[in-house]
Design a protein around this motif. Structure first.
Motif, short mmCIF file in Angstrom:
data_model
loop_
_atom_site.label_atom_id
_atom_site.label_comp_id
_atom_site.label_asym_id
_atom_site.label_seq_id
_atom_site.Cartn_x
_atom_site.Cartn_y
_atom_site.Cartn_z
N LEU A 88 0.77 -0.87 0.39
CA LEU A 88 -0.37 0.08 -0.22
C LEU A 88 1.41 1.12 -0.11
CD1 LEU A 88 -3.09 -0.32 2.62
CD2 LEU A 88 -3.00 -0.44 0.10
N TYR A 89 1.94 0.75 0.25
CA TYR A 89 3.01 2.91 0.66
C TYR A 89 3.67 2.49 -0.95
CZ TYR A 89 7.58 5.26 1.67
OH TYR A 89 7.68 5.69 2.17
N GLU A 90 3.82 1.86 -1.81
CA GLU A 90 4.25 1.59 -2.26
C GLU A 90 3.61 2.39 -3.28
OE1 GLU A 90 7.01 -1.26 -4.24
OE2 GLU A 90 7.62 -2.17 -1.99
N LEU A 91 2.74 1.66 -3.15
CA LEU A 91 1.01 2.34 -4.74
C LEU A 91 0.47 3.79 -4.03
CD1 LEU A 91 -0.73 2.14 -6.37
CD2 LEU A 91 -2.45 1.15 -4.44
N ASP A 92 1.05 3.99 -3.24
CA ASP A 92 1.08 5.63 -2.28
C ASP A 92 1.80 6.61 -2.72
OD1 ASP A 92 -1.14 7.25 -1.01
OD2 ASP A 92 0.73 7.60 -0.32
N GLN A 93 3.10 5.48 -2.91
CA GLN A 93 4.45 7.04 -3.06
C GLN A 93 4.00 6.90 -4.87
OE1 GLN A 93 4.81 7.20 0.22
NE2 GLN A 93 6.50 7.53 -0.95
N SER A 94 3.46 5.33 -5.43
CA SER A 94 3.52 5.91 -6.90
C SER A 94 2.27 7.19 -7.12
CB SER A 94 3.51 4.51 -7.46
OG SER A 94 3.88 4.24 -7.21
N ILE A 95 1.01 6.78 -6.54
CA ILE A 95 0.30 7.99 -7.21
C ILE A 95 0.72 9.51 -6.83
CG2 ILE A 95 -1.85 8.60 -6.24
CD1 ILE A 95 -2.39 6.12 -5.70
N GLN A 96 1.23 9.73 -5.35
CA GLN A 96 2.16 10.95 -4.83
C GLN A 96 2.87 11.46 -6.03
OE1 GLN A 96 0.28 12.62 -3.15
NE2 GLN A 96 -1.10 10.80 -2.12
N SER A 97 3.47 10.52 -7.01
CA SER A 97 5.34 11.16 -7.53
C SER A 97 4.28 11.31 -9.46
CB SER A 97 5.76 9.93 -7.42
OG SER A 97 6.48 8.53 -9.01
N LEU A 98 3.02 10.23 -8.90
CA LEU A 98 2.44 11.29 -11.14
C LEU A 98 2.11 12.17 -10.16
CD1 LEU A 98 0.23 7.81 -11.58
CD2 LEU A 98 2.33 8.42 -12.71
N ILE A 99 1.25 12.60 -9.52
CA ILE A 99 0.64 13.78 -8.73
C ILE A 99 1.63 14.98 -9.16
CG2 ILE A 99 -0.63 14.90 -7.25
CD1 ILE A 99 -1.52 12.78 -6.07
N ASN A 100 2.79 14.63 -8.25
CA ASN A 100 4.41 15.47 -8.01
C ASN A 100 4.37 16.17 -9.52
OD1 ASN A 100 3.84 16.33 -5.52
ND2 ASN A 100 5.32 14.86 -5.21
N LYS A 101 4.42 15.10 -10.24
CA LYS A 101 5.15 15.07 -12.18
C LYS A 101 4.24 15.80 -12.57
CE LYS A 101 8.06 10.58 -12.75
NZ LYS A 101 7.45 9.61 -13.30
N GLY A 102 2.97 16.20 -12.52
CA GLY A 102 1.76 17.36 -12.94
C GLY A 102 1.20 16.46 -14.59
N ASN A 103 1.97 15.79 -15.10
CA ASN A 103 1.08 15.39 -16.11
C ASN A 103 0.14 13.99 -16.55
OD1 ASN A 103 3.20 13.23 -16.09
ND2 ASN A 103 4.51 14.35 -18.42
N ALA A 104 0.16 13.99 -14.91
CA ALA A 104 -0.82 12.44 -15.60
C ALA A 104 -2.41 13.00 -15.67
CB ALA A 104 -0.56 11.73 -14.31
N ASP A 105 -2.76 11.87 -16.26
CA ASP A 105 -4.49 12.16 -16.67
C ASP A 105 -5.60 11.83 -15.73
OD1 ASP A 105 -6.36 11.51 -19.42
OD2 ASP A 105 -7.16 10.15 -17.40
N ARG A 106 -5.82 13.23 -15.44
CA ARG A 106 -6.62 13.14 -14.01
C ARG A 106 -7.59 11.68 -13.77
NH1 ARG A 106 -8.84 16.27 -8.85
NH2 ARG A 106 -9.67 14.80 -8.61
N ASP A 107 -8.62 11.55 -15.22
CA ASP A 107 -9.43 10.18 -14.81
C ASP A 107 -8.22 8.96 -14.13
OD1 ASP A 107 -11.00 11.46 -15.75
OD2 ASP A 107 -11.74 10.83 -17.63
N GLU A 108 -7.59 8.85 -14.67
CA GLU A 108 -6.25 7.73 -14.69
C GLU A 108 -6.18 7.86 -13.12
OE1 GLU A 108 -5.88 4.71 -16.16
OE2 GLU A 108 -7.18 5.38 -17.19
N LEU A 109 -6.05 9.09 -12.82
CA LEU A 109 -5.08 8.86 -11.59
C LEU A 109 -6.27 8.92 -10.42
CD1 LEU A 109 -3.25 13.07 -10.83
CD2 LEU A 109 -2.39 10.31 -10.00
N ASP A 110 -7.99 9.85 -10.70
CA ASP A 110 -8.94 8.93 -9.66
C ASP A 110 -9.19 7.86 -9.57
OD1 ASP A 110 -9.90 11.31 -9.10
OD2 ASP A 110 -10.52 12.06 -10.97
N ARG A 111 -8.91 6.69 -10.40
CA ARG A 111 -8.68 5.81 -10.17
C ARG A 111 -7.89 4.82 -9.19
NH1 ARG A 111 -10.86 3.84 -15.58
NH2 ARG A 111 -9.26 4.39 -17.43
N LEU A 112 -7.14 5.73 -9.28
CA LEU A 112 -5.63 4.99 -8.96
C LEU A 112 -6.39 4.77 -7.14
CD1 LEU A 112 -2.42 5.61 -10.38
CD2 LEU A 112 -2.99 3.15 -9.80
#
Ligand code: NI
Length: 226
Positions: free
Chosen positions: A188-212
């Motif tokens: 769960l920690y790895e998943l959350d860290q990945s989500i945070q890093s995608l958010i920080n990159k700023g170019n991830a698709d919003r819908d995909e982020l919501d799904r994650l």
């Protein structure tokens, strides 16, 4: 094992160190349980002293809202941090932390899932005094800059090697996790860290982020025990 840098700011470290020079320290053996007492040789700040209590509460508040601590430990209960000191030749041999701890001045108990050390001495202030943790990949030796911390499974055997020069001051605490299973917690920690890093990159698709996010929270919902 999770390394957290700058949990405390340099100003906070200075404040903690300053206060800890003027409070009474007791023999650490008095708070060790069972076999651990036989290998424990350090000093522990008097937890009832008002100045120590203030530091304890300061650190406790900090831990409860630190994103990496929350994500890594998913804490349900945090033991009030204790402050210890290893002077020259002092050490704490291999031991396992008690599984169940009574939270002082409350009727509550805590199951220790994660242990934490917050380093308060600067690395060049002492020699030796490494935290050594036995893992499936061999011994991990940990020494971090002042203000940094390490979070590791309480189930692991660990020790603090003898301080050969200077003095090592640190805070320690334990957490009961809402997700008791260590492997699941790590995932769960790895998943959350990945989500945070995608958010920080700023170019991830919003819908995909919501799904994650949705997946992450549903996994927590399924596996948390509260
Ligand atoms: Ni320990």
């Amino acid at each position: 094992m999770i390394i957290i840098d700058n949990l405390l700011s340099p100003a906070e470290v200075n404040h903690f160190r300053q206060v800890l020079t003027s409070v009474p320290f007791n023999d650490g053996k008095t708070t060790a349980m069972g076999m651990a007492a036989g290998v424990k040789n350090n000093g522990q700040a008097d937890a009832q002293h008002p100045d120590v209590l203030t530091l304890t509460n300061h650190l406790l508040a900090k831990l409860g809202q630190h994103p990496q601590v929350v994500s890594g430990a998913l804490p349900q209960r945090i033991f009030p941090p204790c402050f210890n000191r290893y002077s020259e030749s002092q050490t704490y041999g291999y031991h396992v932390d008690a599984a169940i701890m009574r939270i002082p001045n409350t009727p509550d108990v805590l199951r220790s899932d994660m242990s934490m050390t917050v380093f308060l001495s600067h690395e060049d202030e002492y020699e030796g005094g490494e935290l050594v943790i036995q893992t499936g990949f061999g011994e991990q030796r940990v020494k971090r800059p002042a203000g940094g911390a390490i979070l590791y499974p309480s189930s692991s055997l660990h020790k603090v090697t003898p301080v050969t020069k200077g003095e090592r001051v640190a805070a320690i605490t334990w957490m009961q996790s809402m997700v008791p299973d260590q492997q699941l917690r790590e995932t769960l920690y790895e998943l959350d860290q990945s989500i945070q890093s995608l958010i920080n990159k700023g170019n991830a698709d919003r819908d995909e982020l919501d799904r994650l996010h949705h997946v992450y929270h549903n996994l927590i919902r399924k596996f948390s025990v509260i």
